[in-house]
Scaffold this active site. Structure first.
Site, mmCIF file in Angstrom:
data_model
loop_
_atom_site.group_PDB
_atom_site.id
_atom_site.type_symbol
_atom_site.label_atom_id
_atom_site.label_comp_id
_atom_site.label_asym_id
_atom_site.label_seq_id
_atom_site.Cartn_x
_atom_site.Cartn_y
_atom_site.Cartn_z
ATOM 1 N N LYS A 160 -14.387 0.761 -4.075
ATOM 2 C CA LYS A 160 -15.303 1.361 -2.986
ATOM 3 C C LYS A 160 -16.541 2.200 -3.709
ATOM 4 O O LYS A 160 -17.597 1.996 -3.286
ATOM 5 C CB LYS A 160 -14.983 2.470 -2.031
ATOM 6 N N GLU A 192 0.816 -1.221 0.051
ATOM 7 C CA GLU A 192 -0.003 0.022 0.150
ATOM 8 C C GLU A 192 0.873 1.411 0.208
ATOM 9 O O GLU A 192 0.470 2.411 -0.487
ATOM 10 C CB GLU A 192 -0.945 -0.076 1.261
ATOM 11 N N HIS A 235 7.180 -27.112 -0.713
ATOM 12 C CA HIS A 235 6.688 -28.066 -1.288
ATOM 13 C C HIS A 235 5.547 -27.810 -2.198
ATOM 14 O O HIS A 235 4.854 -28.506 -2.653
ATOM 15 C CB HIS A 235 6.285 -29.086 -0.440
HETATM 16 O O1 PA5 Z 1 -3.154 1.818 5.911
HETATM 17 C C1 PA5 Z 1 -4.486 2.310 5.793
HETATM 18 O O2 PA5 Z 1 -4.454 3.305 5.801
HETATM 19 C C2 PA5 Z 1 -5.455 1.386 5.472
HETATM 20 O O3 PA5 Z 1 -5.055 -0.052 5.351
HETATM 21 C C3 PA5 Z 1 -6.539 1.573 6.538
HETATM 22 O O4 PA5 Z 1 -5.951 1.049 7.551
HETATM 23 C C4 PA5 Z 1 -7.784 0.581 6.357
HETATM 24 O O5 PA5 Z 1 -8.495 0.801 5.136
HETATM 25 C C5 PA5 Z 1 -8.637 0.875 7.125
HETATM 26 O O6 PA5 Z 1 -8.951 2.099 7.686
HETATM 27 P P1 PA5 Z 1 -9.890 2.727 8.944
HETATM 28 O O7 PA5 Z 1 -9.050 2.318 10.237
HETATM 29 O O8 PA5 Z 1 -10.280 3.910 8.584
HETATM 30 O O9 PA5 Z 1 -11.087 1.889 9.000
#
Ligand code: PA5
Length: 440
Positions: A411, A276, A297
């Site tokens: 989303k 990410e 394996h």
């Molecule tokens: O690293 C990030 O920002 C994302 O992976 C969020 O942690 C994830 O989308 C969850 O978001 P939130 O804590 O706002 O529900």
């Protein structure tokens, strides 16, 4: 080092040191999300005690804790708890740690249905975590668990079984927690989800499971000192330098390798952190993971002889907590007497070294990271090490490692398909037509 030239290595190290300077000077992209850098040293003993007290209160009358969250609000706690837990905790005659189960990390009807079946038979409490407070998956799970707790214990008593971890002032979860009167912990504004394991996001669930969060933070604080060093001895600088040097030589996939079954979710956490943070602008190393020797394996053939576009980073654990030797057998039908008397960990270590050499011979560079053992202190250090190297590496790549604009695309379509108010302009009919075109 045979995969990159001395000149390439030197240039990459210099670039990594520059990136470290940019991080420290807070002059790079996404610099309002750098709160994680000084987090371990800034957590006070009072904050640790207050998290521990909340965990104690929550677990007083609960056989199970449900932690609700997704992505950065899930993987850190899951990784630490798995790394520190007994592998067969549920079957031990006496409970050593409170079971922590997770929800909101998927939209599984069966998953939530089966969880409710368990919660109906057992006492439980809930930690709900969302920084934005508006994420769909945890919101759905919390609606289900909240209803269950209120029906089982009554609205007033359910309140003391719920703790919310969210933004200081914004988001639906913040509003809901304030209105219902839940106890809350705050996620600092300048710490993004995947860098938040050392905030109450990770610390509260880990404390509720009964593990030593002071040791976790202390290991991270020690690593923060080590990785602050502006020198070529800095392991985070070197890790970022070598992975970028390999990327520039066409090694586009990094596989995090462990030889310890409790590390599976540390790999999952690492995958999110790097995927990410770096997968942007059509660039970035693709982070993958394997659990060895099991996956030798299944994936071993590919790793040895498939496309040569990958490299490995093996996390090697020095000492195991148990001591178990291979027994001698009179008959030796399985022909294992040549290792009788050796510790299992010694066999595992030889498998690790043998694999390392075979993969290097097969054209797969291997980076090796060594941790002395799998305990809270070492895990805290490892988490921070990867975070720091990720910040450096993202800047070397030229992206903003602290945002995630691409996560929004799915989303938008999902909300339009579900008819969420405000998403009408996303064009439901057009989305359905395009889906039809793709699926017919
Ligand atoms: O690293 C990030 O920002 C994302 O992976 C969020 O942690 C994830 O989308 C969850 O978001 P939130 O804590 O706002 O529900």
């Amino acid at each position: 080092m045979s995969f990159i030239s001395p000149a390439e290595w030197k240039a990459s190290q210099e670039k990594a040191l520059n990136a470290l300077n940019t991080l420290d000077a807070k002059s790079g992209k996404g610099n309002d999300f750098l709160g994680w850098i000084r987090l371990p040293e800034s957590i006070t003993p009072e904050e640790i005690s207050s998290i521990q007290a909340a965990a104690r209160q929550l677990t007083e009358d609960a056989e199970i804790i449900v932690v609700i969250g997704i992505g950065g609000s899930y993987l850190g706690a899951k990784a630490v708890i798995e790394a520190l837990s007994h592998s067969f905790a549920a079957w031990l005659p006496e409970r050593r740690h409170l079971p922590v189960v997770f929800a909101g990390q998927n939209i599984g009807e069966d998953y939530l249905g089966e969880l409710l079946e368990v919660l109906t038979a057992r006492t439980s409490a809930c930690i709900v975590i969302s920084k934005s407070g508006t994420t769909t998956e945890p919101a759905i799970a919390f609606r289900i668990i909240k209803k269950h707790l209120e029906e089982k214990y009554g609205k007033a008593a359910a309140k003391s079984r719920i703790v919310a971890v969210t933004d200081r002032s914004r988001g639906a979860l913040h509003t809901l927690a304030a209105q219902e009167g839940y106890r809350t912990f705050v996620i600092p504004d300048d710490v993004g989800g995947r860098f938040s394991v050392l905030t109450p996001v990770g610390l509260l669930p880990v404390a509720a499971a009964g593990f030593d969060i002071a040791a976790l933070v202390s290991g991270a604080a020690n690593m923060a000192k080590i990785t602050a060093e502006k020198s070529l001895n800095n392991p985070a600088v070197n890790y970022a330098a070598v992975r970028n040097a390999l990327y520039n030589k066409g090694k586009k996939i990094e596989i995090l390798v462990n030889y310890h079954p409790k590390m599976h979710y540390l790999t999952e956490w690492w995958k999110q952190l790097y995927g990410e943070s770096e997968g942007k602008e059509h660039k970035g190393i693709f982070p993958a993971g394997v659990d060895f020797t099991g996956d030798l394996h299944s994936m071993g053939q590919y790793l040895q002889e498939g496309e040569r576009s990958l490299f490995e980073t093996a996390v090697s654990v020095g000492n195991e907590n148990n001591r178990l030797e291979i027994p001698f057998d009179e008959q030796d039908l399985d022909q294992l007497n040549f290792i009788a008397g050796k510790r299992i960990s010694e066999c595992n270590k030889m498998a690790e070294l043998g694999t390392l050499l075979a993969h290097v011979d097969g054209g797969v560079p291997v980076i090796r990271i060594h941790i002395p053992q799998l305990d809270a202190y070492a895990v805290g250090g490892l988490l921070y090490f990867f975070e720091k190297a990720c910040g450096i590496s993202g800047y070397m790549l030229g992206v903003n490692p602290f945002d995630q604009p691409g996560v929004e695309a799915y989303k938008k379509n999902m909300f339009a398909l579900l008819g969420k108010p405000g998403y009408e302009s996303s064009g439901l009919k057009e989305i359905i037509d395009r889906l039809d075109a793709h699926t017919n």
